[in-house]
Structure formats: structure tokens, C-alpha cells
Write an enzyme that holds these catalytic residues in place. Structure first.
Site, PDB file in Angstrom:
ATOM      1  NE  ARG A 129      -7.066 -12.481  33.101  1.00 25.06           N
ATOM      2  CZ  ARG A 129      -8.493 -11.926  34.084  1.00 25.06           C
ATOM      3  NH1 ARG A 129      -9.476 -11.999  33.962  1.00 25.06           N
ATOM      4  NH2 ARG A 129      -8.041 -13.039  35.149  1.00 25.06           N
ATOM      5  CE  LYS A 151      11.414 -10.647  19.309  1.00 29.74           C
ATOM      6  NZ  LYS A 151      12.359 -10.917  19.195  1.00 29.74           N
ATOM      7  CD  GLU A 193      18.217  -3.039  16.046  1.00 26.19           C
ATOM      8  OE1 GLU A 193      18.082  -4.247  15.958  1.00 26.19           O
ATOM      9  OE2 GLU A 193      18.322  -3.287  17.699  1.00 26.19           O
ATOM     10  CE  LYS A 235      10.570  -6.582  14.550  1.00 24.86           C
ATOM     11  NZ  LYS A 235      10.837  -5.985  15.659  1.00 24.86           N
ATOM     12  NE  ARG A 249       9.860 -11.108  15.871  1.00 22.76           N
ATOM     13  CZ  ARG A 249       9.005 -10.469  17.320  1.00 22.76           C
ATOM     14  NH1 ARG A 249       7.315 -10.968  16.727  1.00 22.76           N
ATOM     15  NH2 ARG A 249       9.283  -8.989  16.944  1.00 22.76           N
ATOM     16  CG  ASN A 253      16.650 -12.401  18.461  1.00 23.02           C
ATOM     17  OD1 ASN A 253      16.227 -10.843  18.659  1.00 23.02           O
ATOM     18  ND2 ASN A 253      16.196 -13.025  18.501  1.00 23.02           N
ATOM     19  CG  HIS A 256      19.693  -8.528  19.620  1.00 21.95           C
ATOM     20  ND1 HIS A 256      20.365  -7.680  18.261  1.00 21.95           N
ATOM     21  CD2 HIS A 256      18.718  -7.643  19.937  1.00 21.95           C
ATOM     22  CE1 HIS A 256      19.547  -6.541  17.806  1.00 21.95           C
ATOM     23  NE2 HIS A 256      18.532  -6.581  18.490  1.00 21.95           N
ATOM     24  CG  HIS A 260      20.460  -8.482  24.428  1.00 25.58           C
ATOM     25  ND1 HIS A 260      19.268  -9.155  24.093  1.00 25.58           N
ATOM     26  CD2 HIS A 260      19.685  -6.936  23.846  1.00 25.58           C
ATOM     27  CE1 HIS A 260      18.208  -8.591  23.488  1.00 25.58           C
ATOM     28  NE2 HIS A 260      18.482  -7.198  23.270  1.00 25.58           N
ATOM     29  CG  HIS A 273      18.942  -1.928  22.104  1.00 26.37           C
ATOM     30  ND1 HIS A 273      19.557  -3.220  22.740  1.00 26.37           N
ATOM     31  CD2 HIS A 273      18.787  -2.578  20.545  1.00 26.37           C
ATOM     32  CE1 HIS A 273      18.678  -4.243  22.145  1.00 26.37           C
ATOM     33  NE2 HIS A 273      18.684  -3.615  20.961  1.00 26.37           N
TER      34      HIS A 273
HETATM   35  P1  NAD Z   1      14.851   4.737  23.727  1.00 32.85           P
HETATM   36  O1  NAD Z   1      13.984   4.227  24.491  1.00 32.85           O
HETATM   37  O2  NAD Z   1      15.943   5.344  25.121  1.00 32.85           O
HETATM   38  O3  NAD Z   1      14.765   6.233  23.135  1.00 32.85           O
HETATM   39  C1  NAD Z   1      16.954   6.726  23.237  1.00 32.85           C
HETATM   40  C2  NAD Z   1      16.629   8.286  24.128  1.00 32.85           C
HETATM   41  O4  NAD Z   1      16.125   9.199  22.990  1.00 32.85           O
HETATM   42  C3  NAD Z   1      15.537   8.860  25.255  1.00 32.85           C
HETATM   43  O5  NAD Z   1      16.193   8.778  25.485  1.00 32.85           O
HETATM   44  C4  NAD Z   1      14.641   9.158  24.547  1.00 32.85           C
HETATM   45  O6  NAD Z   1      13.742   9.801  25.571  1.00 32.85           O
HETATM   46  C5  NAD Z   1      14.862   9.597  23.235  1.00 32.85           C
HETATM   47  N1  NAD Z   1      14.536  10.128  22.572  1.00 32.85           N
HETATM   48  C6  NAD Z   1      13.143   9.723  21.887  1.00 32.85           C
HETATM   49  N2  NAD Z   1      13.163  10.087  21.356  1.00 32.85           N
HETATM   50  C7  NAD Z   1      13.376  11.346  20.686  1.00 32.85           C
HETATM   51  C8  NAD Z   1      12.963  12.530  19.538  1.00 32.85           C
HETATM   52  N3  NAD Z   1      12.286  12.300  18.585  1.00 32.85           N
HETATM   53  N4  NAD Z   1      14.206  13.643  19.991  1.00 32.85           N
HETATM   54  C9  NAD Z   1      14.733  13.577  21.323  1.00 32.85           C
HETATM   55  N5  NAD Z   1      14.643  12.902  21.925  1.00 32.85           N
HETATM   56  C10 NAD Z   1      14.213  11.468  21.953  1.00 32.85           C
HETATM   57  O7  NAD Z   1      16.146   4.098  23.222  1.00 32.85           O
HETATM   58  P2  NAD Z   1      15.868   3.207  21.598  1.00 32.85           P
HETATM   59  O8  NAD Z   1      16.692   2.894  20.818  1.00 32.85           O
HETATM   60  O9  NAD Z   1      14.503   3.772  21.281  1.00 32.85           O
HETATM   61  O10 NAD Z   1      15.462   1.877  21.572  1.00 32.85           O
HETATM   62  C11 NAD Z   1      15.892   1.318  23.294  1.00 32.85           C
HETATM   63  C12 NAD Z   1      15.344  -0.240  23.463  1.00 32.85           C
HETATM   64  O11 NAD Z   1      14.117  -0.469  22.573  1.00 32.85           O
HETATM   65  C13 NAD Z   1      15.840  -0.992  23.472  1.00 32.85           C
HETATM   66  O12 NAD Z   1      15.138  -1.297  25.399  1.00 32.85           O
HETATM   67  C14 NAD Z   1      15.969  -2.237  23.172  1.00 32.85           C
HETATM   68  O13 NAD Z   1      14.936  -3.874  23.896  1.00 32.85           O
HETATM   69  C15 NAD Z   1      13.790  -1.886  22.812  1.00 32.85           C
HETATM   70  N6  NAD Z   1      14.328  -3.043  21.211  1.00 32.85           N
HETATM   71  C16 NAD Z   1      12.975  -3.045  21.464  1.00 32.85           C
HETATM   72  C17 NAD Z   1      12.887  -4.384  20.424  1.00 32.85           C
HETATM   73  C18 NAD Z   1      11.387  -4.775  19.918  1.00 32.85           C
HETATM   74  O14 NAD Z   1      10.862  -5.312  19.337  1.00 32.85           O
HETATM   75  N7  NAD Z   1      10.217  -4.733  20.252  1.00 32.85           N
HETATM   76  C19 NAD Z   1      13.478  -4.341  18.813  1.00 32.85           C
HETATM   77  C20 NAD Z   1      14.944  -3.330  19.397  1.00 32.85           C
HETATM   78  C21 NAD Z   1      15.499  -3.305  20.655  1.00 32.85           C
HETATM   79  N1  GLY Z   2      14.314  -6.743  17.354  1.00 39.12           N
HETATM   80  C1  GLY Z   2      13.308  -8.076  17.251  1.00 39.12           C
HETATM   81  C2  GLY Z   2      12.503  -8.473  17.151  1.00 39.12           C
HETATM   82  O1  GLY Z   2      11.450  -8.100  16.917  1.00 39.12           O
HETATM   83  O2  GLY Z   2      12.146 -10.592  17.134  1.00 39.12           O
END
Ligand code: NAD
Ligand code: GLY
Length: 367
Positions: A129, A151, A193, A235, A249, A253, A256, A260, A273
Site C-alpha cells: 500500500r 505520475k 518535452e 513543472k 496540469r 499533456n 500528447h 500517445h 515517446h
Molecule cells: P526510456 O525510459 O525507454 O529510456 C530510453 C532508452 O535509454 C532506454 O533504452 C534506456 O534503457 C536508455 N537509457 C536510460 N538512461 C540511459 C543513459 N544514461 N545512458 C544510456 N542509455 C540510457 O524512455 P524515456 O524517454 O526516458 O521515457 C519515456 C517514458 O516516460 C514513457 O513511458 C512515457 O509515458 C513516460 N513519461 C512519463 C511522464 C510522467 O510524468 N510520469 C512524463 C513524460 C513521459
Molecule cells: N507529463 C505530464 C505530467 O506530468 O503531468
């Protein structure tokens, strides 16, 4: 030159009453992880959730730092890739947390990009939890966006991030030096982003990225620190006003809804992404122009910056029916209508309501 007032170590605070936390931006910060976890009172086993790519690069320094601060460390690896941001991976993580004896007095460290951060954050939110967690983002996208704001979640085959929780980390530790090993394509995806913040909330920041695009693409550390700092600050301000996305907030997006949808119909393979968001931003700007929120010149200006940053702007092949389904599955969809985020000129947002079919026409995807 970078804007004034930014130092090599920056600490920002996300002020959310009892859920407040610091964002530390520092070169070489990974080595101080253990110390910083102690300083905020984290105890027990440190469950480091990561993937094989990031573990090979940074697993040792993170483990060493935690162990030298007296923590027992359990390293849990999930497979690398958006296509593994799902319930099967989450269930495996629960098994691994159980096997490692991670109890309520322990904590999770999310070490990696946005995929690891979202999944590990949701594992922390739901395990027993909720146990504390720390975000250690290692991609530009995660450093400027996903690690901040709480998130967390996983994808559903029908739509991205449909399962999840708002669950704030106890600390975000950003080591800018980790970007040195990031693939160029992933770095550029993160710039999608970065540009998003400029388009919807800060024209001066948009101009800063335009003016310093070459230095940013060359990954000059002062410029990286500057953009990461500004994005985290923007942010944090939005999240402080609307932690659970009751309204404001949603502006984060921008790009997105359609981004998405393209990501989802490609089965989370193909576009990464940030690339999908770049294409989604071009389409969002076209919608904004069509409904009178911005001029065609603003669309051209945004498209030009995305192109200079090496981001794709061309629409991938798609099946119309699948795309409409994916748009309708958007979390911002209510009774068939999408709360669509537009740009008001450059540097300000606007919102408008549209059906998925209207979005295809307004964005120019359909005549
Ligand atoms: P990812 O996490 O897939 O990373 C991209 C690639 O880089 C992967 O292969 C990873 O292993 C590699 N990698 C990571 N760090 C590295 C480093 N320092 N050196 C070499 N390789 C490295 O992709 P991302 O773009 O970081 O994240 C995308 C995700 O984030 C999506 O799922 C998206 O929905 C999510 N997201 C979430 C929020 C939120 O607010 N929670 C906001 C935006 C995006
Ligand atoms: N990336 C959108 C949010 O965090 O709200």
C-alpha cells in the site's frame, strides 16, 4: 551564455505540503545518493529498480553509494523498453520485492529513464500500500519531465498510462553527467518535452532553446543544466497548483493526445515517446491555428525548432479506425469529447473540446 543565477548544484523544492520534496540537479550526483537518502530519513533495504542497459552503466556507482551509507541493496532489473511497461513486468517486480524482503520500512530507487521511473514508481505506490521511493532519472526526458510530479503507472494494450497512481517521490536526484552515455536519438526525444514547456508556458524559454539550440545539441553541460533546471522549475510550479490534474496540469499533456495515439497504435515500438510527442505538438499547433489560438507562422516556428533539434515531424502510416480508437482512449476523453490542449501563440496554453473525428480534420490529418 546560459541565463543568470544557475549554479552547478541546484536544489529546487516541490512544495506539496506533507508530500514536498527536493529536486537536486548536480554533475556527478549519483555518488551522493546514499548520503542524500540518509539525510531524508530513508531506512531499510534499498530496492534499486532499473534495466540491464542502465544497470551496466550506473548500477555499480549507485550500489556503492547506497552501501557506503549503510543500506542493504537489492537490485531488480526489468526488461528495457516501452513495450515492457505493463502488468507482466509489474508482477515480476512484486515477486522480486517479496524475494528481497522489501518491507514497509524499506524504499525503492527508480534508476533509469521514464519507463523505469513510471513502473518503479507505481510498484512503490502499490507495494504494501505504498513505500517511499526516490527518482534517479538518467534520460533527458526523465530529468526534465517524468521524474517530477508523481505520475506513475503502466500501459494497457488499449492505451498508454491507463493504469497508475499519483504518488510523489521523496527525492529526485538528477546527475546531468549520465546524459553522456545516452543515444543521440533518445537525447533529441527529450528535447521534445523541453520544447513543450516553452510552447505552452514560457515564451522566453522557447526563445532560449531557439537561440542556443547548437550548444544544447552539443550537450554542453552548462546549457543542459540550464534547460533541466528551467523545465523542473516550470513543472514544479504547475504540479504545486494542480497535483492531481483537476485542470491546469493537463497543459503538460500538450502534444500528447495525438502523440500517445500514434505511440499506442504502433504497439509502443517504432516511435519513441518524445518523438511521438513532437509529431503530436505539430498537429496540436495546427489544431490551435485552425481554431484561432495561434497563427500559421507560430506553427512554422514550432516545426522549425523541432526539426533543428532533430525531431520527426512527419506523420507515420496509420489506420484511421485504429487512430480514432486510440484518441478516444485518451485519459482526457469524457463522453466522446477530448479536452484538447492548444497553444495560444507561443508561450501560453488554451484548451478546447473536440471529438476525435474533429481532431483529424482540424489537425489537417483529414481534408
Ligand atoms: P526510456 O525510459 O525507454 O529510456 C530510453 C532508452 O535509454 C532506454 O533504452 C534506456 O534503457 C536508455 N537509457 C536510460 N538512461 C540511459 C543513459 N544514461 N545512458 C544510456 N542509455 C540510457 O524512455 P524515456 O524517454 O526516458 O521515457 C519515456 C517514458 O516516460 C514513457 O513511458 C512515457 O509515458 C513516460 N513519461 C512519463 C511522464 C510522467 O510524468 N510520469 C512524463 C513524460 C513521459
Ligand atoms: N507529463 C505530464 C505530467 O506530468 O503531468
Amino acid at each position: 551564455m546560459p541565463l543568470e543565477g544557475v549554479f552547478r548544484v541546484t536544489v529546487l523544492n516541490v512544495n506539496l505540503a506533507e508530500n514536498s520534496y527536493d529536486i537536486v540537479i548536480e554533475r556527478g550526483a549519483l555518488a551522493s545518493l546514499g548520503e542524500r537518502c540518509r539525510a531524508i530519513g530513508l531506512k531499510g533495504v534499498a530496492a534499486v529498480i532499473t534495466n540491464p542497459t542502465v544497470a551496466a552503466l550506473y548500477g555499480t556507482v549507485v550500489k556503492k553509494s547506497l552501501e557506503s551509507s549503510g543500506y542493504a541493496v537489492a537490485q531488480i532489473e526489468m526488461p528495457d523498453g516501452e513495450e515492457f511497461k505493463n502488468s507482466a513486468t509489474l508482477n515480476q517486480i512484486y515477486d522480486d520485492l517479496l524475494a528481497a524482503g522489501v518491507d514497509r520500512s524499506s524504499f525503492v530507487v527508480a534508476l533509469g529513464g521514464g519507463v523505469v521511473g513510471d513502473v518503479a514508481g507505481y510498484a512503490a505506490a502499490s507495494w504494501l500500500r505504498g513505500i517511499p521511493f526516490v527518482q534517479v532519472p538518467t534520460t533527458l526526458l526523465a530529468q526534465v519531465d517524468s521524474s517530477v510530479g508523481g505520475k506513475t503507472g503502466i500501459d494497457h494494450p488499449r492505451g498508454k498510462n491507463l493504469i497508475g497512481a499519483f504518488y510523489q517521490p521523496r527525492l529526485v536526484l538528477i546527475d546531468v553527467d549520465t546524459l553522456a552515455t545516452l543515444a543521440q536519438r533518445q537525447f533529441r526525444a527529450g528535447l521534445g518535452e523541453v520544447i513543450k514547456y516553452g510552447v505552452v508556458v514560457d515564451v522566453h524559454f522557447f526563445e532560449y532553446v531557439e537561440a542556443n539550440c547548437a550548444a544544447i545539441l552539443a550537450m554542453e553541460s552548462d546549457y543542459l543544466i540550464e534547460i533541466i533546471h528551467r523545465c523542473c522549475q516550470l513543472k514544479a510550479q504547475v504540479v504545486e497548483l494542480d497535483e492531481k490534474e483537476a485542470g491546469l496540469r493537463a497543459i503538460l499533456n500538450y502534444g500528447h493526445t495525438l502523440g500517445h495515439a500514434f505511440e499506442s497504435i504502433s504497439g509502443y515500438q517504432g516511435l519513441v515517446h518524445g518523438e511521438a510527442v513532437a509529431i503530436g505538438m505539430v498537429l496540436a499547433a495546427k489544431v490551435s491555428a485552425a481554431v484561432g489560438h495561434c497563427t500559421p507562422d507560430d506553427v512554422v516556428r514550432l516545426t522549425a525548432l523541432l526539426t533543428r533539434c532533430g525531431l520527426p515531424i512527419d506523420i507515420p502510416q496509420y489506420d484511421r479506425r485504429q487512430l480514432l480508437h486510440a484518441i478516444a482512449a485518451d485519459k482526457k476523453s469524457k463522453s466522446g469529447s477530448i479536452n484538447f490542449i492548444c497553444n495560444q501563440g507561443i508561450g501560453m496554453y488554451a484548451m478546447s473540446q473536440h471529438t476525435p473525428e474533429e481532431l483529424l480534420i482540424l489537425s489537417g490529418l483529414e481534408a
